[in-house]
Design a protein around this motif. Structure first.
Motif, PDB file in Angstrom:
ATOM      1  N   ASN A  66     -32.793  24.092 -25.962  1.00 23.68           N
ATOM      2  CA  ASN A  66     -33.690  25.238 -25.936  1.00 23.68           C
ATOM      3  C   ASN A  66     -35.034  24.848 -25.338  1.00 23.68           C
ATOM      4  N   GLY A  67     -35.458  25.602 -24.354  1.00 24.41           N
ATOM      5  CA  GLY A  67     -36.760  25.404 -23.737  1.00 24.41           C
ATOM      6  C   GLY A  67     -37.695  26.554 -24.087  1.00 24.41           C
ATOM      7  N   GLY A  68     -38.056  26.651 -25.361  1.00 24.96           N
ATOM      8  CA  GLY A  68     -39.017  27.650 -25.803  1.00 24.96           C
ATOM      9  C   GLY A  68     -38.484  29.063 -25.912  1.00 24.96           C
ATOM     10  N   HIS A  69     -37.190  29.233 -25.819  1.00 27.28           N
ATOM     11  CA  HIS A  69     -36.587  30.563 -25.894  1.00 27.28           C
ATOM     12  C   HIS A  69     -36.122  30.844 -27.323  1.00 27.28           C
ATOM     13  N   LEU A  70     -35.680  32.049 -27.558  1.00 25.60           N
ATOM     14  CA  LEU A  70     -35.129  32.394 -28.859  1.00 25.60           C
ATOM     15  C   LEU A  70     -33.762  31.739 -29.023  1.00 25.60           C
ATOM     16  N   PRO A  71     -33.456  31.262 -30.222  1.00 26.54           N
ATOM     17  CA  PRO A  71     -32.160  30.597 -30.418  1.00 26.54           C
ATOM     18  C   PRO A  71     -31.012  31.606 -30.372  1.00 26.54           C
ATOM     19  N   THR A  72     -29.869  31.146 -29.909  1.00 28.60           N
ATOM     20  CA  THR A  72     -28.684  31.991 -29.804  1.00 28.60           C
ATOM     21  C   THR A  72     -28.150  32.355 -31.190  1.00 28.60           C
ATOM     22  N   ALA A  73     -27.700  33.597 -31.328  1.00 23.36           N
ATOM     23  CA  ALA A  73     -27.063  34.058 -32.558  1.00 23.36           C
ATOM     24  C   ALA A  73     -25.602  33.628 -32.526  1.00 23.36           C
ATOM     25  N   TYR A  74     -25.094  33.156 -33.673  1.00 25.74           N
ATOM     26  CA  TYR A  74     -23.715  32.660 -33.739  1.00 25.74           C
ATOM     27  C   TYR A  74     -23.078  33.043 -35.066  1.00 25.74           C
ATOM     28  N   THR A  75     -21.858  33.532 -34.992  1.00 27.97           N
ATOM     29  CA  THR A  75     -21.074  33.828 -36.187  1.00 27.97           C
ATOM     30  C   THR A  75     -19.605  33.875 -35.787  1.00 27.97           C
ATOM     31  N   GLY A  76     -18.746  34.006 -36.760  1.00 28.77           N
ATOM     32  CA  GLY A  76     -17.320  34.096 -36.481  1.00 28.77           C
ATOM     33  C   GLY A  76     -16.537  34.330 -37.747  1.00 28.77           C
ATOM     34  N   PRO A  77     -15.228  34.483 -37.613  1.00 29.82           N
ATOM     35  CA  PRO A  77     -14.381  34.721 -38.782  1.00 29.82           C
ATOM     36  C   PRO A  77     -14.523  33.584 -39.807  1.00 29.82           C
ATOM     37  N   GLY A  78     -14.842  33.951 -41.031  1.00 33.86           N
ATOM     38  CA  GLY A  78     -14.983  32.956 -42.089  1.00 33.86           C
ATOM     39  C   GLY A  78     -16.228  32.098 -41.980  1.00 33.86           C
TER      40      GLY A  78
END
Length: 175
Positions: free
Chosen positions: A62-74
């Motif tokens: 990450n270069g000063g950007h918003l972090p990626t959203a992550y989710t999944g089954p379970g």
């Protein structure tokens, strides 16, 4: 000046983001080059992710950007961020990376601050918490339907307020 700066950023990013390079190394080298070449005090933020579908991993920095959203089954929702990573072109500093294994049904949502900084008529921010809850509660949707759900929710949050920043969303769902 901004368009010339972005042309330089794009060209230099392509130079440093070579096959086999780590995202954190590419961002670190890009940052050094931008600091050396830029005298306009312009900067850019970037989130760099490399998906390896053979190994089923994603490596990111990450270069000063918003972090990626992550989710999944379970899996519970989380933001994929790293310890170090300043905006590019301002100051020298360390860039760190991370990686994770992904599986079928996992979702990654990349977004700009126009989403989380959307304001309603009372000047309340949409916020990361509301965004996270929406992504988590809609993780069974297709990527397109998830993006439309986010856009509808942001638009309903700020109905009388003028949009003050760009809104960009990218959703990836692993098959």
């Amino acid at each position: 000046p901004a368009s010339l700066f972005m042309a330089m950023v794009t060209g230099k990013f392509e130079f440093f983001a070579t096959p086999g390079s780590k995202p954190e190394d590419a961002l670190s080298n890009l940052n050094k080059a931008l600091i050396q070449k830029s005298s306009t005090n312009l900067f850019v933020t970037a989130y760099y992710a490399i998906f390896d579908f053979k190994e089923r991993t994603v490596s990111y920095a990450n270069g000063g950007h918003l972090p990626t959203a992550y989710t999944g089954p379970g899996k519970g929702f989380r933001f994929l961020d790293v310890e170090d990573g300043l905006a590019l072109g301002l100051l020298e500093g360390p860039y760190t990376g991370n990686s994770l294994k992904f599986g079928k049904g996992d979702i990654f949502v990349f977004y700009t601050d126009g989403v989380t900084e959307a304001m309603n008529e009372r000047s309340d921010l949409y916020g990361k918490e509301r965004f996270a809850a929406l992504v988590e509660s809609n993780k069974d949707l297709s990527p397109g339907d998830l993006l439309r759900a986010i856009e509808r929710d942001v638009r309903s949050f700020e109905p009388k307020s003028k949009q003050h920043d760009d809104i960009t969303l990218i959703a990836i769902k692993i098959k």
